[in-house]
Write a protein that holds these residues in place. Sequence first.
Motif, PDB file in Angstrom:
ATOM      1  N   ALA A 190       0.837  -1.193   0.000  1.00 33.65           N
ATOM      2  CA  ALA A 190       0.000   0.000   0.000  1.00 33.65           C
ATOM      3  C   ALA A 190       0.870   1.240   0.000  1.00 33.65           C
ATOM      4  O   ALA A 190       1.957   1.265   0.577  1.00 33.65           O
ATOM      5  CB  ALA A 190      -0.931   0.012   1.206  1.00 33.65           C
ATOM      6  N   ASN A 191       0.393   2.260  -0.655  1.00 38.43           N
ATOM      7  CA  ASN A 191       1.080   3.550  -0.596  1.00 38.43           C
ATOM      8  C   ASN A 191       0.218   4.593   0.088  1.00 38.43           C
ATOM      9  O   ASN A 191       0.608   5.749   0.193  1.00 38.43           O
ATOM     10  CB  ASN A 191       1.467   4.038  -1.985  1.00 38.43           C
ATOM     11  CG  ASN A 191       0.271   4.443  -2.816  1.00 38.43           C
ATOM     12  OD1 ASN A 191      -0.819   3.954  -2.583  1.00 38.43           O
ATOM     13  ND2 ASN A 191       0.481   5.319  -3.774  1.00 38.43           N
ATOM     14  N   ASP A 192      -0.944   4.186   0.568  1.00 37.33           N
ATOM     15  CA  ASP A 192      -1.793   5.137   1.273  1.00 37.33           C
ATOM     16  C   ASP A 192      -3.025   4.387   1.746  1.00 37.33           C
ATOM     17  O   ASP A 192      -3.300   3.262   1.312  1.00 37.33           O
ATOM     18  CB  ASP A 192      -2.190   6.303   0.343  1.00 37.33           C
ATOM     19  CG  ASP A 192      -2.369   7.613   1.103  1.00 37.33           C
ATOM     20  OD1 ASP A 192      -2.833   7.554   2.258  1.00 37.33           O
ATOM     21  OD2 ASP A 192      -2.035   8.662   0.549  1.00 37.33           O
ATOM     22  N   ILE A 193      -3.761   5.020   2.643  1.00 36.21           N
ATOM     23  CA  ILE A 193      -5.089   4.508   2.964  1.00 36.21           C
ATOM     24  C   ILE A 193      -6.159   5.418   2.368  1.00 36.21           C
ATOM     25  O   ILE A 193      -7.304   5.032   2.237  1.00 36.21           O
ATOM     26  CB  ILE A 193      -5.301   4.420   4.479  1.00 36.21           C
ATOM     27  CG1 ILE A 193      -5.077   5.789   5.124  1.00 36.21           C
ATOM     28  CG2 ILE A 193      -4.396   3.377   5.090  1.00 36.21           C
ATOM     29  CD1 ILE A 193      -5.843   6.004   6.358  1.00 36.21           C
ATOM     30  N   TRP A 194      -5.754   6.626   2.043  1.00 34.38           N
ATOM     31  CA  TRP A 194      -6.675   7.568   1.408  1.00 34.38           C
ATOM     32  C   TRP A 194      -6.763   7.189  -0.066  1.00 34.38           C
ATOM     33  O   TRP A 194      -5.751   6.827  -0.664  1.00 34.38           O
ATOM     34  CB  TRP A 194      -6.143   8.985   1.564  1.00 34.38           C
ATOM     35  CG  TRP A 194      -7.083  10.058   1.139  1.00 34.38           C
ATOM     36  CD1 TRP A 194      -7.178  10.623  -0.093  1.00 34.38           C
ATOM     37  CD2 TRP A 194      -8.067  10.692   1.950  1.00 34.38           C
ATOM     38  NE1 TRP A 194      -8.158  11.576  -0.103  1.00 34.38           N
ATOM     39  CE2 TRP A 194      -8.730  11.645   1.146  1.00 34.38           C
ATOM     40  CE3 TRP A 194      -8.466  10.560   3.281  1.00 34.38           C
ATOM     41  CZ2 TRP A 194      -9.755  12.458   1.611  1.00 34.38           C
ATOM     42  CZ3 TRP A 194      -9.479  11.363   3.757  1.00 34.38           C
ATOM     43  CH2 TRP A 194     -10.117  12.297   2.935  1.00 34.38           C
ATOM     44  N   PRO A 195      -7.927   7.244  -0.655  1.00 35.06           N
ATOM     45  CA  PRO A 195      -8.008   6.887  -2.071  1.00 35.06           C
ATOM     46  C   PRO A 195      -7.068   7.719  -2.924  1.00 35.06           C
ATOM     47  O   PRO A 195      -6.956   8.932  -2.741  1.00 35.06           O
ATOM     48  CB  PRO A 195      -9.478   7.177  -2.417  1.00 35.06           C
ATOM     49  CG  PRO A 195     -10.195   7.083  -1.129  1.00 35.06           C
ATOM     50  CD  PRO A 195      -9.238   7.567  -0.084  1.00 35.06           C
ATOM     51  N   CYS A 196      -6.412   7.021  -3.830  1.00 38.78           N
ATOM     52  CA  CYS A 196      -5.477   7.691  -4.726  1.00 38.78           C
ATOM     53  C   CYS A 196      -5.993   7.599  -6.155  1.00 38.78           C
ATOM     54  O   CYS A 196      -6.863   6.787  -6.471  1.00 38.78           O
ATOM     55  CB  CYS A 196      -4.088   7.074  -4.615  1.00 38.78           C
ATOM     56  SG  CYS A 196      -3.304   7.408  -3.030  1.00 38.78           S
ATOM     57  N   ALA A 197      -5.394   8.415  -7.014  1.00 36.47           N
ATOM     58  CA  ALA A 197      -5.915   8.528  -8.377  1.00 36.47           C
ATOM     59  C   ALA A 197      -5.612   7.302  -9.214  1.00 36.47           C
ATOM     60  O   ALA A 197      -6.329   7.009 -10.167  1.00 36.47           O
ATOM     61  CB  ALA A 197      -5.349   9.771  -9.051  1.00 36.47           C
ATOM     62  N   GLY A 198      -4.559   6.589  -8.883  1.00 34.46           N
ATOM     63  CA  GLY A 198      -4.259   5.392  -9.642  1.00 34.46           C
ATOM     64  C   GLY A 198      -2.786   5.283  -9.973  1.00 34.46           C
ATOM     65  O   GLY A 198      -1.939   5.893  -9.316  1.00 34.46           O
ATOM     66  N   PHE A 199      -2.522   4.526 -11.013  1.00 31.25           N
ATOM     67  CA  PHE A 199      -1.145   4.238 -11.390  1.00 31.25           C
ATOM     68  C   PHE A 199      -0.837   4.888 -12.736  1.00 31.25           C
ATOM     69  O   PHE A 199      -1.743   5.209 -13.496  1.00 31.25           O
ATOM     70  CB  PHE A 199      -0.934   2.733 -11.447  1.00 31.25           C
ATOM     71  CG  PHE A 199      -1.199   2.068 -10.126  1.00 31.25           C
ATOM     72  CD1 PHE A 199      -0.204   1.948  -9.180  1.00 31.25           C
ATOM     73  CD2 PHE A 199      -2.470   1.602  -9.807  1.00 31.25           C
ATOM     74  CE1 PHE A 199      -0.448   1.376  -7.949  1.00 31.25           C
ATOM     75  CE2 PHE A 199      -2.731   1.032  -8.582  1.00 31.25           C
ATOM     76  CZ  PHE A 199      -1.717   0.920  -7.649  1.00 31.25           C
ATOM     77  N   LEU A 200       0.433   5.049 -12.973  1.00 32.93           N
ATOM     78  CA  LEU A 200       0.846   5.753 -14.175  1.00 32.93           C
ATOM     79  C   LEU A 200       1.673   4.842 -15.054  1.00 32.93           C
ATOM     80  O   LEU A 200       2.422   3.985 -14.559  1.00 32.93           O
ATOM     81  CB  LEU A 200       1.682   6.983 -13.816  1.00 32.93           C
ATOM     82  CG  LEU A 200       1.031   8.015 -12.897  1.00 32.93           C
ATOM     83  CD1 LEU A 200       2.009   9.130 -12.608  1.00 32.93           C
ATOM     84  CD2 LEU A 200      -0.226   8.572 -13.538  1.00 32.93           C
ATOM     85  N   ASP A 201       1.556   5.065 -16.339  1.00 31.02           N
ATOM     86  CA  ASP A 201       2.472   4.405 -17.254  1.00 31.02           C
ATOM     87  C   ASP A 201       3.637   5.354 -17.534  1.00 31.02           C
ATOM     88  O   ASP A 201       3.737   6.430 -16.934  1.00 31.02           O
ATOM     89  CB  ASP A 201       1.751   3.971 -18.531  1.00 31.02           C
ATOM     90  CG  ASP A 201       1.152   5.159 -19.282  1.00 31.02           C
ATOM     91  OD1 ASP A 201       1.531   6.312 -18.975  1.00 31.02           O
ATOM     92  OD2 ASP A 201       0.316   4.932 -20.166  1.00 31.02           O
ATOM     93  N   ALA A 202       4.483   4.954 -18.433  1.00 31.64           N
ATOM     94  CA  ALA A 202       5.680   5.762 -18.690  1.00 31.64           C
ATOM     95  C   ALA A 202       5.328   7.148 -19.205  1.00 31.64           C
ATOM     96  O   ALA A 202       6.078   8.102 -19.004  1.00 31.64           O
ATOM     97  CB  ALA A 202       6.588   5.038 -19.686  1.00 31.64           C
ATOM     98  N   ALA A 203       4.176   7.262 -19.857  1.00 34.31           N
ATOM     99  CA  ALA A 203       3.784   8.553 -20.420  1.00 34.31           C
ATOM    100  C   ALA A 203       3.056   9.418 -19.396  1.00 34.31           C
ATOM    101  O   ALA A 203       2.698  10.549 -19.702  1.00 34.31           O
ATOM    102  CB  ALA A 203       2.896   8.332 -21.637  1.00 34.31           C
ATOM    103  N   GLY A 204       2.806   8.871 -18.212  1.00 38.42           N
ATOM    104  CA  GLY A 204       2.128   9.657 -17.189  1.00 38.42           C
ATOM    105  C   GLY A 204       0.618   9.540 -17.223  1.00 38.42           C
ATOM    106  O   GLY A 204      -0.080  10.273 -16.537  1.00 38.42           O
ATOM    107  N   THR A 205       0.104   8.618 -17.981  1.00 40.59           N
ATOM    108  CA  THR A 205      -1.340   8.426 -18.057  1.00 40.59           C
ATOM    109  C   THR A 205      -1.818   7.608 -16.869  1.00 40.59           C
ATOM    110  O   THR A 205      -1.221   6.581 -16.519  1.00 40.59           O
ATOM    111  CB  THR A 205      -1.713   7.704 -19.363  1.00 40.59           C
ATOM    112  OG1 THR A 205      -1.158   8.437 -20.455  1.00 40.59           O
ATOM    113  CG2 THR A 205      -3.220   7.601 -19.507  1.00 40.59           C
ATOM    114  N   ILE A 206      -2.898   8.053 -16.278  1.00 42.28           N
ATOM    115  CA  ILE A 206      -3.407   7.385 -15.082  1.00 42.28           C
ATOM    116  C   ILE A 206      -4.190   6.141 -15.466  1.00 42.28           C
ATOM    117  O   ILE A 206      -4.974   6.151 -16.411  1.00 42.28           O
ATOM    118  CB  ILE A 206      -4.287   8.345 -14.265  1.00 42.28           C
ATOM    119  CG1 ILE A 206      -3.434   9.489 -13.711  1.00 42.28           C
ATOM    120  CG2 ILE A 206      -4.999   7.625 -13.134  1.00 42.28           C
ATOM    121  CD1 ILE A 206      -4.213  10.505 -12.909  1.00 42.28           C
ATOM    122  N   SER A 207      -3.961   5.084 -14.723  1.00 45.19           N
ATOM    123  CA  SER A 207      -4.632   3.818 -14.949  1.00 45.19           C
ATOM    124  C   SER A 207      -5.024   3.230 -13.605  1.00 45.19           C
ATOM    125  O   SER A 207      -4.356   3.459 -12.592  1.00 45.19           O
ATOM    126  CB  SER A 207      -3.683   2.860 -15.680  1.00 45.19           C
ATOM    127  OG  SER A 207      -4.149   1.532 -15.591  1.00 45.19           O
TER     128      SER A 207
END
Lengths: 1101, 298
Positions: free
Chosen positions: A427-444
């Motif tokens: 885990a990197n947080d307990i607060w909801p996070c926006a998601g994960f990024l690819d190399a281009a910085g796009t959120i997934s």
Amino acid sequence: MSKNVTVRGVKFKIVPTVPDADHEELGLYQNLDGTQEIRWSEAPIAGATETWKSGIVCQIGTLDRNLPTTGGGSQEEYSGLSIVVANGNKLILRLKELGIIINGKTAELWEFEGTDADADSVSSVTYFQGTASYELNSTWDERLWNIEITNNRYRRNAFFGTMISNDAVSGNYPDASDDMNGKIVPATFGKFQIEADGRINPAKFLRVANKKTLLTNSANKAAGNYCTPEDQSVFPVVGNFCGYTTTGSNNITVWGGASFFTVGDHIKVYTGFPDGTDKEILSIGATSITVNGSAATSDGITIMDFLHALNAVDTSCRVYTIKTGLDKEGTFSWPPSTLDNSQGVFDTLVGKWFGCVSGGSSDNTSLSGKYKKIEHFCISDWSYAAGVCLVMIQLNSIFEKNLSGNSTATATNQAWVSLSDIPFKHANDIWPCAGFLDAAGTISPNIKKLYVYKSDSSFLEKKAYKTDGDGNLIMASSASPVGFKEIAPFGYNASGANGNTVVIDAMHFENDPDNLVSFDIFPVASLSEYNGAATLALWGFSSHNRLHSDNIYYNCAEPTVHFHSTAGTEADVRDKNDTTYWQHSYVFDNEAGVTVPDYKLAFEAIIDVAKITHEYDGYYIGLNLESHIGEAGDGFSNSPVTMAFRRFMGSPVDILSSSLGSKYLDEGQEADEGGKIRCLPDWFYDVRTDDNDRAFLFTPTEAAQMRLLSGYSCFPLSNISTIDQLKSIYKLGLLFSIYGASGVSSITAIFKIFEMALICKTTGSISEYFFSLCAGRIFNDTWSTRKTAADMIVNPVDFIEHFLRLQWGGDLGDVVEYGKAYSANMPIKTGADPTYDNGSFDSTILTDVKTFSPSWQVLNKEEAYTDVQIGNLCRTFDLCVYTDISGNICITTLDKTNPSETIAFADIKGKIGWTKEPQIKNVYVQPIFNYGYNYGSEKFDRLMGVQNVQAAVYSAEYTPGIDNTKYTLQAIYEPEISPPTTPDGEYVWNACRALYLKYGQIERCPSSFSDQKLLTKYEDTLKIFYKKIIGQTRLRQSLNVSYEKGRYYHPGKHAKIKLPHQTLNLSVEVVIERIKIGRYDDNIQLDVVLLEDIPTAFFFE
Amino acid sequence: MANILFKNLAEDHTVAVTMPNYGYSIEYHMPISKVKALDSSYPDAGFFDPPDENEPPVYGTFDYRLCKIPAWILPSDSKLAMNAFFDSPLYGRGLNCIMDLGNTSTGFFPFGLDKGDTGKFTVRLLESTDSGMRLSPYKRFVESYTFVLVSTDNVAPIFTEALQGDFQIGTCTGLLYPQAGFKPNSEKLIYNDISIAGVPDSIIGPAAAFSYISAFELLCNDSRAYTLLDGLINTVRSNDVTIIAPLFYYIFGYDKGTSGTYTCKLLGSTDDENETVIIMTHNGYQQWIIPLKFWRKS
């Protein structure tokens, strides 16, 4: 016109309420809504909407509000406000008797303005809201009681971290190990991405489920069953399903496995527990197993799933039978009627881990410590009569060697295995996070980039000469061999939730699943026929290997080559397609007297070393090729393949022989058979049928029998462990040898080279943490329609508001948990700011600062307080947080805002204080910024700084880390110069040079100035760097104004001062740093910071 | 004796009280800062007279005047009226009000000769003190009042030129020799001490940095007081001023001679370094007592 009357008062909110609360003689009132308050005024007031008691408060002291701005912005501080109360009529004791303790109560300071008859006819203002404290900080005697107001009501230092507890009952992470107790789950803010300069900036994900549990069969005893021994945790492998062929849709021929079964035994399979019924799905014949397909299918699993269909011939195995002790008392009813969740190991095996404890394979390869995940399992009763339980287990992937064993657990290198539960959750947080990024910085929503951090204490930076675009020779540094190394997605499956949690299902790993392994595979740059020398001496062969023609060398009588043709092209060996190949066909004729043929067909390959940019943990050669040998006469022996590499210096090194101990021999005895080398994974190919990477992972023990050599580790580049050594390789040699016995008259040889590549291995432990590109906390609320809940929080202002909303849960009795949830009642100042000074979080004066996008993580308890984070943000981005007289929490900036309020000379009371220059020791004329904090190395990756300000002329080397091809700063600060002419490095240096000429002293730049953990982007950092440099020289001024003028001033207020001497009668913008509001002496003391320089040209006009 | 009328700004409420006796003072405050340097001098740069916003700047914009009446003898009915006026937030409590001297010369110059002894003054009561009833004069209340002048349109009456002596400050001639003489004060940058064993120890500074100040108290008639004040507040201020002394004045002591022309800086009636204050006490008919200090520049 009449003069207004002003009266002040103090109100304490009595929460929780007390009985018998309406005591007007004490100033204690019960309101209609049930709330209770103490209301004391410093003088009688009449006509107010509320009743106030006078004659108790003697004096409301000076309110001292401070907002230090040295080094940047900050939060408002309070040095305390003293309220002197007349302790008449045993006031304190009477309040205590009623159960009223002032300490900790919300205190409001009020000011009424009106007339003697109507105290609040003009206004009534709560000009400060704080928290009362008297037991710790106050004194009282028979006459006087001194109550201190020690803090702002809204300034709560909430803990927003989540401490890990593995308590079985109350713990939030029961699968965490003991050493994780007390640590906090990280908190992640902003984007962690690959920055514009190529720096990998991933966030840390902490393993919050890592408690490894060894499964035993003791639980069966509790269920009324009896296992022997009760705590058995290590089990022998007594059977496998290695090497079988399918002979029909419902029949499986067991290769080498028949000895494990007795004809007539039955295998019953349980799937999808609890099923409640056993299914007979296999019957063991003398050479085959008969499948009851319908029964299997009805269980939701096919026999092909369970016994994993392979190619027609396969030796690798992922189905084993283990033997557990069972039922020595005879009370055990088989099959158990209730195979449910109380049944210990048996019902929980799917998803658990099958680990080799001791023993290994039949060729003495130790597999101890290596794990595989259990995909399916069943219990077979064919040995029930023997009083044992056999569990047949299918793994989700193969070991590199087959486990060995026999039915009596007495085999050579008998494998004993354990069954473990190894949970994974990072885990990197307990607060909801926006998601994960690819190399281009796009959120997934799913993880895209997983890294481990590799450190190497022996690291030496390497530099090399290269040419720039103009052909000039320049010095360049090589990539660091330490740093983040990506584990490619094929190495694991990941799932998660809320963008902050990842569950890793390890697919490729070394030994245990904590150690993921990943591969970068680079096709060779070229492969060509080799005929570069008259002999093969350069490849370590006898000089008797002489060149015949083409790429044919001979170590016998010179052959006659009837035929040499090719099909396909060289490009086919690097096209990532296993259906295309470069084929070479030969026909040799021995009629010229060759009695013992010894031919070598030579190729040479070149590795594309330019693509190898950093160190790996291992280097291998990946091949996919086939050889087919046919001979016209008897006596043909074999066709070995040799691989070797040439280094720039030294002898060639034989690669192939170093793995298996002997060169691989193609022992094909039949014309249409051949040897195969396949050691590239499925995912490498763009066109390839999935076979679970079997050819990549498994190294067969009996290669000769299957005529297949597989396993990526077969061809390690001997003596190559560093990138330097790798780059010393000149060429790779690939030689096919054809040996023959005498009497062979004609040989036909066909070689198909499908692919050839360099395999670079990366391993990394995720046992404690890993790193990933991700986007941090989201708003998770609309903040009264101002935000989109699912959007990531980006800018410093919004981060501050986020923390503020977390730290206020309302007055006592509010159920909102500080630090973990927002309060709906947080008094944040919002809306338009027409005066550029009303403190709104939506003000246009914050437009510039909202362009910054910091990113950082909080990894320890000490920093997981809202107060700490707000302080850090304020300091870094020159923001100031304060409370206005309405109790709203406000924000402003140390940037100029062009406020409307002016303090003129006529407003000054008494003596104007000193105009203070900064202390020289606090001016850093050669400043440094460390930024780009690396959560792997726990150091900063990037630096920008200023050096040699003594020099008369600027040189680019004086500003390391600053891009001199850009003109960002001059465009901002001198927009009138268009296009800008001074590059950023020079612009910064000029500013520092001016400081040096002014102050003439070089002070050590302390870490409090230099270490910028919130800054990750170059552009942001450069702008902040320059602001901090010029901000060091701000002047400070002390002055007094009247109560009427300044009573509603606050720290952080912007105004202009216009003084004949200090500002040369020019309006100069200031921000109030400290204010002391005293009513009785009609005097407001101000300490202000000048945000503008005072022009000095005045003196030389 | 004429009365003073105090009115609210709307002039719909008036109280009348008798004029104060002699002994009242006018304080003229000029926000001129002065820095005393280590060498005991007051270098020019140490005098700063803040200009206003005009170009060229007008000096004196930030000056203010106080009228201090230390002993106003008020009968009880006047005291009652004064209290009723100045304790009411409708009239004089924290508010500006009007001090009206009427149209006939009163001889009471509340804010200086240049503002006259008639007409209306907008003032604010800054401070007042109470006293008990006096037995002598019986049933009178002797109280102090301090007013600040907010604004007035009044101008100086015409004073008949009447010279009193041969002392000259700036353009003001005919000043009377200070009746108490001059009190020169020189600082000659010598610091003498004695060690514990009785050994004398001295540090001296350069003679060029010797500093000379002279304090004296002028007794002026209306004509000289007006001319002197006019010169000091409108012309001299922080600028150099020439003092011409006849023989045997020794205004800066023996060192600087019996007479001569001295270039000086006005220090004012007080020692305040942040402002220059001139105090004029109206001590009797045609009698103004004006204490002054000057620093000798050359």
